[in-house]
Motif scaffolding. Structure first.
Motif, PDB file in Angstrom:
ATOM      1  N   ASN A  11       0.841  -1.188   0.000  1.00 44.00           N
ATOM      2  CA  ASN A  11       0.000   0.000   0.000  1.00 44.00           C
ATOM      3  C   ASN A  11       0.885   1.251   0.000  1.00 44.00           C
ATOM      4  O   ASN A  11       1.571   1.525   0.995  1.00 44.00           O
ATOM      5  N   ILE A  12       0.884   1.981  -1.099  1.00 39.40           N
ATOM      6  CA  ILE A  12       1.776   3.131  -1.245  1.00 39.40           C
ATOM      7  C   ILE A  12       1.507   4.215  -0.198  1.00 39.40           C
ATOM      8  O   ILE A  12       2.460   4.746   0.395  1.00 39.40           O
ATOM      9  N   PRO A  13       0.263   4.600   0.074  1.00 36.08           N
ATOM     10  CA  PRO A  13       0.037   5.604   1.123  1.00 36.08           C
ATOM     11  C   PRO A  13       0.601   5.196   2.482  1.00 36.08           C
ATOM     12  O   PRO A  13       1.078   6.052   3.245  1.00 36.08           O
ATOM     13  N   THR A  14       0.571   3.903   2.806  1.00 32.46           N
ATOM     14  CA  THR A  14       1.146   3.435   4.068  1.00 32.46           C
ATOM     15  C   THR A  14       2.651   3.663   4.098  1.00 32.46           C
ATOM     16  O   THR A  14       3.217   4.113   5.106  1.00 32.46           O
ATOM     17  N   LEU A  15       3.326   3.370   2.987  1.00 30.10           N
ATOM     18  CA  LEU A  15       4.769   3.582   2.912  1.00 30.10           C
ATOM     19  C   LEU A  15       5.104   5.067   2.912  1.00 30.10           C
ATOM     20  O   LEU A  15       6.094   5.489   3.525  1.00 30.10           O
ATOM     21  N   GLN A  16       4.292   5.864   2.239  1.00 34.24           N
ATOM     22  CA  GLN A  16       4.520   7.313   2.258  1.00 34.24           C
ATOM     23  C   GLN A  16       4.351   7.865   3.669  1.00 34.24           C
ATOM     24  O   GLN A  16       5.093   8.758   4.085  1.00 34.24           O
ATOM     25  N   ASP A  21       6.476  10.069   8.766  1.00 32.86           N
ATOM     26  CA  ASP A  21       6.630   9.982  10.219  1.00 32.86           C
ATOM     27  C   ASP A  21       8.083   9.775  10.640  1.00 32.86           C
ATOM     28  O   ASP A  21       8.446  10.066  11.790  1.00 32.86           O
ATOM     29  N   ASN A  22       8.895   9.243   9.725  1.00 27.11           N
ATOM     30  CA  ASN A  22      10.294   8.924  10.045  1.00 27.11           C
ATOM     31  C   ASN A  22      11.190   9.503   8.947  1.00 27.11           C
ATOM     32  O   ASN A  22      11.759   8.771   8.136  1.00 27.11           O
ATOM     33  N   PRO A  23      11.347  10.833   8.906  1.00 21.47           N
ATOM     34  CA  PRO A  23      11.982  11.489   7.752  1.00 21.47           C
ATOM     35  C   PRO A  23      13.496  11.343   7.635  1.00 21.47           C
ATOM     36  O   PRO A  23      14.060  11.740   6.614  1.00 21.47           O
ATOM     37  N   LEU A  24      14.151  10.796   8.661  1.00 22.74           N
ATOM     38  CA  LEU A  24      15.605  10.632   8.565  1.00 22.74           C
ATOM     39  C   LEU A  24      15.909   9.406   7.703  1.00 22.74           C
ATOM     40  O   LEU A  24      15.756   8.267   8.133  1.00 22.74           O
ATOM     41  N   LEU A 103      16.835   4.697   2.321  1.00 21.76           N
ATOM     42  CA  LEU A 103      16.232   3.748   3.254  1.00 21.76           C
ATOM     43  C   LEU A 103      15.673   4.500   4.451  1.00 21.76           C
ATOM     44  O   LEU A 103      16.353   5.341   5.044  1.00 21.76           O
ATOM     45  N   PHE A 104      14.441   4.163   4.812  1.00 23.45           N
ATOM     46  CA  PHE A 104      13.788   4.748   5.984  1.00 23.45           C
ATOM     47  C   PHE A 104      13.399   3.625   6.950  1.00 23.45           C
ATOM     48  O   PHE A 104      12.853   2.603   6.531  1.00 23.45           O
ATOM     49  N   ASN A 105      13.677   3.825   8.230  1.00 19.00           N
ATOM     50  CA  ASN A 105      13.365   2.840   9.255  1.00 19.00           C
ATOM     51  C   ASN A 105      12.442   3.436  10.306  1.00 19.00           C
ATOM     52  O   ASN A 105      12.527   4.626  10.621  1.00 19.00           O
TER      53      ASN A 105
END
Length: 258
Positions: A11-16, A21-24, A103-105
């Motif tokens: 789901n693209i909106p979920t990944l966006q 929420d985790n911009p680093l 990569l975002f975690n």
């Protein structure tokens, strides 16, 4: 990224939202230059996504905007590549041809002990340790804004630092005004100081062409084992444990609904 069906998030909106929420992010490039070939840097990003009414957007997955210090070896490699490209193609294009990865975690990740599997372990013992986490990977072409004399670069950097500050002040710090503190804004700093800093950074813009992600939160386990994991994390008595328990529960519920 290994995307096991139980863990893959399509789901693209979920990944966006994960990125928002985790911009680093961790920007990784592979560029032949006088610098190291493969380089990574931690960079906070702003994610621009098209509106729901923009069906003809050229960037339906979104665009990432960030900036780096010019003294960063990765920034030097990017600028070198851009300069070489401009010379060889006699062109002023700002976009490099090779794909980059960001990569975002999520902040909550944790080792999972087999002792949490209260359904399978007592019956067969066929369980092993693992690590639960969630992440998104964005791939795309990168544009470099590094000409300090260019109006385009100046405008990009000004917008970037203003938007990034506003995003971090509100979503990360909760400074939304009203009963809460008011957000700091760039115009509170001396203009001459901001202009000086802008000369020492480069802007980067990445058109996302592929966006993949996963939530590895024990979805592959049976309901009893998942409940054991939730209980086990909850009993750790830590903020990370509480966050893990919540995410395992949420992802388990999503699996059950599917």
């Amino acid at each position: 990224m290994h995307l096991r069906a139980d863990h893959a998030e399509t789901n693209i909106p979920t990944l966006q939202q994960l990125i928002h929420d985790n911009p680093l992010g961790i920007l990784t490039t592979a560029i032949k230059s006088e610098q190291a070939f493969i380089q990574s840097s931690h960079i906070p990003f702003v994610l621009d996504v098209p509106s729901s009414n923009d069906d003809d957007s050229e960037t339906p997955l979104g665009v990432l905007r960030g900036h780096m210090a010019k003294q960063n070896p990765q920034a030097k490699a990017l600028m070198e590549a851009l300069a070489q490209q401009s010379q060889s193609q006699d062109s002023e294009t700002l976009e490099l041809p090779d794909e980059v990865l960001v990569l975002f975690n999520v902040p909550h990740h944790h080792y999972v002990t087999p002792k949490f599997y209260t359904e399978t372990k007592p019956v067969s013992g066929k369980v092993v340790p693992t690590w639960n986490y969630a992440a998104a990977q964005a791939y795309g072409k990168i544009r470099i804004y590094c000409n300090s004399k260019s109006e385009e670069t100046g405008n990009f950097l000004q917008r970037q630092i203003e938007d990034l500050s506003q995003h971090a002040e509100t979503s990360q710090m909760g400074y939304t005004g009203g009963e809460k503190p008011t957000a700091w804004s760039v115009d509170e700093a001396p203009l001459s100081y901001v202009e000086l800093l802008k000369k020492n950074i480069i802007g980067i813009e990445i058109r996302i062409e592929r966006l993949q992600g996963k939530f590895k939160m024990s979805q592959e386990m049976g309901r009893g084992d998942r409940e054991g994991v939730v209980k086990g994390f909850g009993e750790l008595g830590t903020d990370i444990g509480d966050g893990m328990a919540r995410m395992v529960k949420e992802r388990g519920e999503i699996k059950d609904r599917r």
